[in-house]
Design an enzyme around this catalytic site. Structure first.
Site, short mmCIF file in Angstrom:
data_model
loop_
_atom_site.label_atom_id
_atom_site.label_comp_id
_atom_site.label_asym_id
_atom_site.label_seq_id
_atom_site.Cartn_x
_atom_site.Cartn_y
_atom_site.Cartn_z
N LYS A 80 27.37 87.87 45.14
CA LYS A 80 27.74 87.74 46.55
C LYS A 80 26.88 88.67 47.40
O LYS A 80 26.47 89.75 46.94
CB LYS A 80 29.23 88.08 46.69
CG LYS A 80 29.84 87.84 48.05
CD LYS A 80 31.34 88.12 47.98
CE LYS A 80 32.02 87.97 49.32
NZ LYS A 80 33.49 88.17 49.22
N SER A 150 36.40 84.81 51.05
CA SER A 150 35.09 85.02 51.66
C SER A 150 33.93 84.79 50.69
O SER A 150 32.77 84.80 51.10
CB SER A 150 35.01 86.46 52.21
OG SER A 150 35.13 87.41 51.16
N SER A 174 39.80 86.57 47.93
CA SER A 174 38.48 86.00 48.21
C SER A 174 37.66 85.62 46.99
O SER A 174 36.59 85.04 47.14
CB SER A 174 37.68 86.97 49.08
OG SER A 174 38.22 87.04 50.37
#
Length: 464
Positions: A80, A150, A174
Site C-alpha cells: 500500500k 482504504s 481497511s
C-alpha cells in the site's frame, strides 16, 4: 488463464521456484505484463518498481545457489502507498504538494525483502487512509463499483490476480473491507504483532498492518515474514512468534464458535445474512460447538472509535492544519481532519473508557468461545459515487455501514480475518469475518483455513 503463473497461490509458486521449474524473473515479467494490461482499467497501482527485474534476478541466483529463504522467495508482493520504500516514492494517497516522506524501507517492507519477496509496486489508497472508496480504483468484479478502502488498490490488485499478496493497513477495517468487497483474504493481526514503523500513520492506537492475498495460506506466509517486536514502533508487543503455518490443515471438531446476535446480525443485506448462515452451518456440521451471546456495549462503539480516530488523525495533521496545507486535501478527507478539532478531551477519555469496557467484556466471552463469526460487511460493493445505501431496510451512509462490523476488532486490538464465502444475486463477493483472542492468530488461521478448504471460493476470480 490456467497457464498464467501469477494467478497461482504462494504455495504453488514457491514449490516451482525452489526447484527451478519456474524462475522469479519469469514470474515478475508475467505479473508486470498483467498489471500493464489490466491496470489501465482498474487503476489499482500508483507506482511500479523499476528494479523488480533486478530483484527477481538476484532471487533466482540465490535459489540456484541453495540459499532459499522461504515461501516468499522470488514471489512478487505489492505494498500500500503508505508503506515507505527506498525504491519508490510514497504519497499516502494524496496529490497535495509539499508532502515529503523519507526514502527508507518501512519495517514490514524490510522484513518482506529479507524473506526474499519481490516488491513489485505500490497500490492506491484512500487519501491518508481516511475513507472506504479508494478513488480512482475500481472493483474487478464490476468496474462500476468501488473496491472498498482504504486499501482498495491492494484489494483490487489481489482480486484481479495481479499479485498473490498486497500489503494493507487497517484502522477500522481497511484491510478486511476491500478483501470482502473484492473477494480476497484480508488478515488483520493483533495490535502490536506487526511493526508499523515506516508506515504513514493514521491513528496510533488503532492502526494495524497486514496482508491481503489469494488464500489463507498466502496470508499466513506473509504473517510469518512480517511479525515480531520492533523497538521503533512504540506499540510493538514483546510476543513470541510461532510458525503460523501450523494452524493450516487442522481439524475444527470441538472448536467453540461464538455468534454475537446483536450488532453483527441486526441490519445486513439478505444475501449477506444467507451466506453467513450457511458458513455457520458448515462449522456446526464439521463438529464445532456454536455459542450465542450478546455484547450490549457495541451500541456505543461507533461513536467511541470515531472520536479516537478523528482526534488521532487531526493530531497527526496538526501542522498541515496550521499551515493551510490541508486545503489541498480531497473534500471528504479535509472535512474529517478538520472535524477532529471538535472532539473534546472528555469525549476522548469517554471513548477510551468504552474501549476498556469492550476489551474486558470480550475477554470474558473468550473464556467460552475460541473464535467469533459474522459478516465482514453488511453489504456488498456499492456503485462508485454513491454515498448513501439501503441496508436492512434503512438508509445509511456508506462510511458508517461499511465499517460497522469491522471496527470492533480494531477498537479491541484483536486479530481478525475476512475470507470469501459466496456471492450476492448481482455476482458480487461476500466476506466472512472471524476474530479470536489477542495473539491467538493460530486459532484464527485454523478456523479460516478449514472453511476455505471445504469451499471453492478461493479458486474464483474475475475475468477482466
Amino acid at each position: 488463464m490456467q497457464g498464467n503463473p501469477i494467478t497461482r497461490s504462494v504455495a504453488e509458486l514457491s514449490a516451482d521456484l525452489r526447484t527451478g521449474k519456474l524462475k522469479s524473473v519469469e514470474l515478475v515479467e508475467n505479473a508486470s505484463e498483467r498489471i500493464k494490461a489490466l491496470d489501465r482499467k482498474l487503476e489499482s497501482f500508483v507506482f511500479t518498481a523499476d528494479d523488480a527485474h533486478a530483484q527477481a534476478a538476484a532471487a533466482d541466483r540465490e535459489i540456484a545457489d541453495g540459499h532459499w529463504r522461504g515461501p516468499l522467495h522470488g514471489v512478487p508482493v505489492a505494498v500500500k502507498d503508505n508503506y515507505i520504500t527506498t525504491d519508490m516514492p510514497t504519497t499516502a494517497g494524496t496529490a497535495t504538494s509539499d508532502m515529503n516522506f523519507a526514502r527508507a524501507d518501512s519495517a514490514a517492507v524490510a522484513k518482506l525483502r529479507a524473506a526474499g519477496a519481490i516488491i513489485i509496486g505500490k497500490t492506491r489508497m484512500h487519501e491518508f487512509a481516511w475513507g472506504n472508496v479508494t478513488p480512482p480504483s475500481k472493483n474487478p468484479w464490476d468496474m462500476s463499483r468501488v473496491p472498498g478502502g482504504s486499501s482498495g488498490g491492494s484489494g483490487a490488485a489481489v482480486a484481479a490476480r495481479m499479485v498473490p499478496i498486497a500489503m494493507g493497513s487497517d484502522t477500522g477495517g481497511s484491510i478486511r473491507i476491500p478483501a470482502a468487497l473484492c473477494g480476497a483474504v484480508g488478515l488483520k493481526p493483533t495490535f502490536g504483532r506487526v511493526s508499523r514503523a515506516g508506515i504513514v500513520p493514521h491513528s496510533w492506537s488503532l492502526d494495524h498492518a497486514g496482508p491481503l492475498s489469494y488464500t489463507v495460506a498466502d496470508s499466513v506466509h506473509a504473517l510469518n515474514a512480517i511479525s515480531g517486536h520492533d523497538p521503533d514502533d512504540p506499540g510493538s508487543a514483546h510476543a513470541d512468534v510461532p510458525d503460523f503455518t501450523r494452524g493450516l490443515n487442522q481439524p475444527i471438531a470441538g472448536l467453540r464458535v461464538g455468534i454475537c446476535r446483536n450488532h453483527f446480525f441486526e441490519s445486513n443485506q439478505s444475501d449477506v445474512d444467507a451466506a453467513i448462515d450457511a458458513a455457520i452451518g458448515f462449522y456446526r456440521d464439521a463438529g464445532a460447538r456454536l455459542v450465542e451471546f450478546e455484547l450490549p456495549v457495541l451500541a456505543y462503539g461507533l461513536g467511541a472509535i470515531f472520536a479516537i480516530e478523528l482526534s488521532s488523525s487531526t493530531a497527526y495533521h496538526s501542522r498541515n492544519l496550521a499551515s493551510g496545507l490541508v486545503k489541498g486535501f480531497t473534500d471528504d478527507v479535509r472535512t474529517l481532519v478538520e472535524m477532529g478539532r471538535l472532539v473534546t478531551g472528555p469525549d476522548y477519555l469517554k471513548a477510551e473508557q468504552l474501549r476498556r469496557v469492550l476489551i474486558d467484556d470480550l475477554a470474558k466471552i473468550f473464556t467460552d468461545v475460541d473464535v467469533i463469526i459474522g459478516p465482514t460487511c453488511p453489504l456488498t460493493a456499492w456503485p462508485i459515487g454513491e454515498w448513501t445505501v439501503r441496508v436492512g431496510g434503512n438508509d445509511e451512509s456508506v462510511l458508517a455501514a461499511s465499517w460497522r462490523l469491522t471496527y470492533p476488532w480494531n477498537l479491541a486490538g484483536l486479530p481478525s480475518i475476512s475470507l470469501p464465502c459466496g456471492f450476492d444475486s448481482a455476482g458480487l463477493p461476500i466476506g466472512l469475518q472471524l476474530a479470536s483472542r489477542p495473539f491467538d492468530e493460530m486459532t484464527l488461521i485454523r478456523a479460516a483455513d478449514a472453511y476455505e478448504r471445504a469451499h471453492g471460493w478461493k479458486d474464483m476470480y474475475p475475468i477482466i
